[in-house]
Enzyme design. Structure first.
Site, PDB file in Angstrom:
ATOM      1  CG  ASP A  67      61.698   6.146  32.344  1.00 57.55           C
ATOM      2  OD1 ASP A  67      62.572   6.435  31.511  1.00 57.55           O
ATOM      3  OD2 ASP A  67      60.562   6.635  32.319  1.00 57.55           O
ATOM      4  CG  ASN A 135      49.189   7.776  30.981  1.00 58.06           C
ATOM      5  OD1 ASN A 135      50.159   8.514  30.917  1.00 58.06           O
ATOM      6  ND2 ASN A 135      49.270   6.521  31.397  1.00 58.06           N
ATOM      7  CG  HIS A 137      53.416   8.367  31.785  1.00 55.34           C
ATOM      8  ND1 HIS A 137      53.182   7.161  31.159  1.00 55.34           N
ATOM      9  CD2 HIS A 137      54.290   9.019  30.970  1.00 55.34           C
ATOM     10  CE1 HIS A 137      53.885   7.094  30.047  1.00 55.34           C
ATOM     11  NE2 HIS A 137      54.556   8.205  29.908  1.00 55.34           N
ATOM     12  CD  GLU A 142      52.052   4.364  33.196  1.00 54.91           C
ATOM     13  OE1 GLU A 142      51.601   5.487  32.914  1.00 54.91           O
ATOM     14  OE2 GLU A 142      52.438   3.563  32.320  1.00 54.91           O
TER      15      GLU A 142
HETATM   16  C1  F6R Z   1      60.703   8.542  29.007  1.00 53.39           C
HETATM   17  C2  F6R Z   1      59.632   8.799  29.946  1.00 53.39           C
HETATM   18  C3  F6R Z   1      58.226   9.030  29.530  1.00 53.39           C
HETATM   19  C4  F6R Z   1      58.080   9.841  28.231  1.00 53.39           C
HETATM   20  C5  F6R Z   1      56.610   9.968  27.855  1.00 53.39           C
HETATM   21  C6  F6R Z   1      56.419  10.697  26.547  1.00 53.39           C
HETATM   22  O1  F6R Z   1      61.936   8.376  29.666  1.00 53.39           O
HETATM   23  O2  F6R Z   1      59.904   8.787  31.111  1.00 53.39           O
HETATM   24  O3  F6R Z   1      57.548   9.697  30.567  1.00 53.39           O
HETATM   25  O4  F6R Z   1      58.647  11.097  28.412  1.00 53.39           O
HETATM   26  O5  F6R Z   1      56.043   8.686  27.759  1.00 53.39           O
HETATM   27  O6  F6R Z   1      56.927   9.907  25.518  1.00 53.39           O
HETATM   28  P1  F6R Z   1      57.074  10.478  24.019  1.00 53.39           P
HETATM   29  O7  F6R Z   1      58.075  11.576  24.109  1.00 53.39           O
HETATM   30  O8  F6R Z   1      57.581   9.315  23.234  1.00 53.39           O
HETATM   31  O9  F6R Z   1      55.731  10.947  23.618  1.00 53.39           O
END
Ligand code: F6R
Length: 242
Positions: A67, A135, A137, A142
């Site tokens: 992303d 959450n 995702h 989301e």
């Molecule tokens: C990042 C992504 C997100 C993160 C997730 C966890 O490219 O796609 O899904 O993997 O938000 O983020 P952290 O590792 O910062 O807790």
């Protein structure tokens, strides 16, 4: 799903990095799906070490990131492009032409998303690395996102923007939109590795593994993937077996 519970964060990153290193050793032309965020930083450090010690080369490796934010330039320090350069790409011998992140400008966003999906399909991701949001995702899929989505434009959840505000100087600066691989792109990867550590992930981890398969907890779809490994520390595993 294969579940590996490790003593601590260091062990989670070591085991995760080793799976990627193994893939590159066995197939130096492998295609990797990569994530950003705090979870994979230690993994990238270990990959850089493995490159610097001569164990692996990224010369023929191709990468696709999950992303990218919309509304900030690639040169912004918090863009995922900058993140990847800082933590991985600037320190390895990867061919810049083999690096792919969703483009967030230079065309209609929807066209850019479709183009990215097509490229992923043509290359076939061997191993997709994932973190998980508090959450539930994965990528920026989301809660509520249809499972059949391919790369698309998403409005970020309030919870996600709050979680990510720690990387910006204020909540207002956190972009409201992003472009992300869809669940369909992610599920097409031959192997998926999810890593998580810390207590604030324990609820999402529990639901991903033991909950109903529902798009309200997007990571729950991974229960249906034929080759998914979940690597977590004891804190993230604390709600399992209760
Ligand atoms: C990042 C992504 C997100 C993160 C997730 C966890 O490219 O796609 O899904 O993997 O938000 O983020 P952290 O590792 O910062 O807790």
């Amino acid at each position: 799903m294969e579940l590996i519970i490790c003593k601590n964060e260091e062990e989670v990153t070591r085991q995760t990095a080793n799976l990627i290193i193994k893939d590159i050793i066995l197939d130096p032309k492998t295609t990797l799906g990569l994530a950003t965020g705090s979870s994979p930083i230690g993994v990238y450090e270990k990959l850089v070490n493995a490159y610097q010690s001569g164990l692996i080369s990224f010369k023929d490796v191709e990468t696709f990131n999950l992303d990218e934010y919309i509304g900030i330039d690639r040169s912004h320090p918090q863009s995922y492009y900058s993140f990847m350069n800082q933590h991985l790409f600037n320190h390895i011998d990867i061919n810049r032409d083999n690096i792919h992140l969703p483009r967030n400008h230079g065309g209609e966003l929807e066209d850019l998303a479709n183009e990215y999906s097509k490229m992923i399909d043509e290359s076939e991701i061997e191993l997709q690395l994932l973190g998980i949001g508090s959450n539930g995702h994965i990528g920026f899929n989301e809660p509520g996102t249809p499972f059949r989505n391919e790369t698309f434009i998403v409005e970020l959840d309030e919870q996600t923007r709050n979680d990510n505000a720690r990387f910006f100087s204020s909540l207002e600066e956190v972009p409201k939109f992003a472009i992300t691989m869809g669940i369909k792109n992610i599920m097409r990867a031959k192997k998926i590795v999810v890593l998580a550590f810390g207590k604030n992930k324990s609820d999402a981890v529990y639901k991903m593994i033991n909950g109903n398969i529902t798009n309200l907890l997007p990571a729950s779809i991974l229960q249906l993937h034929p080759n998914c490994t979940v690597i977590i520390d004891e804190a993230a595993a604390s709600k399992l077996n209760k």
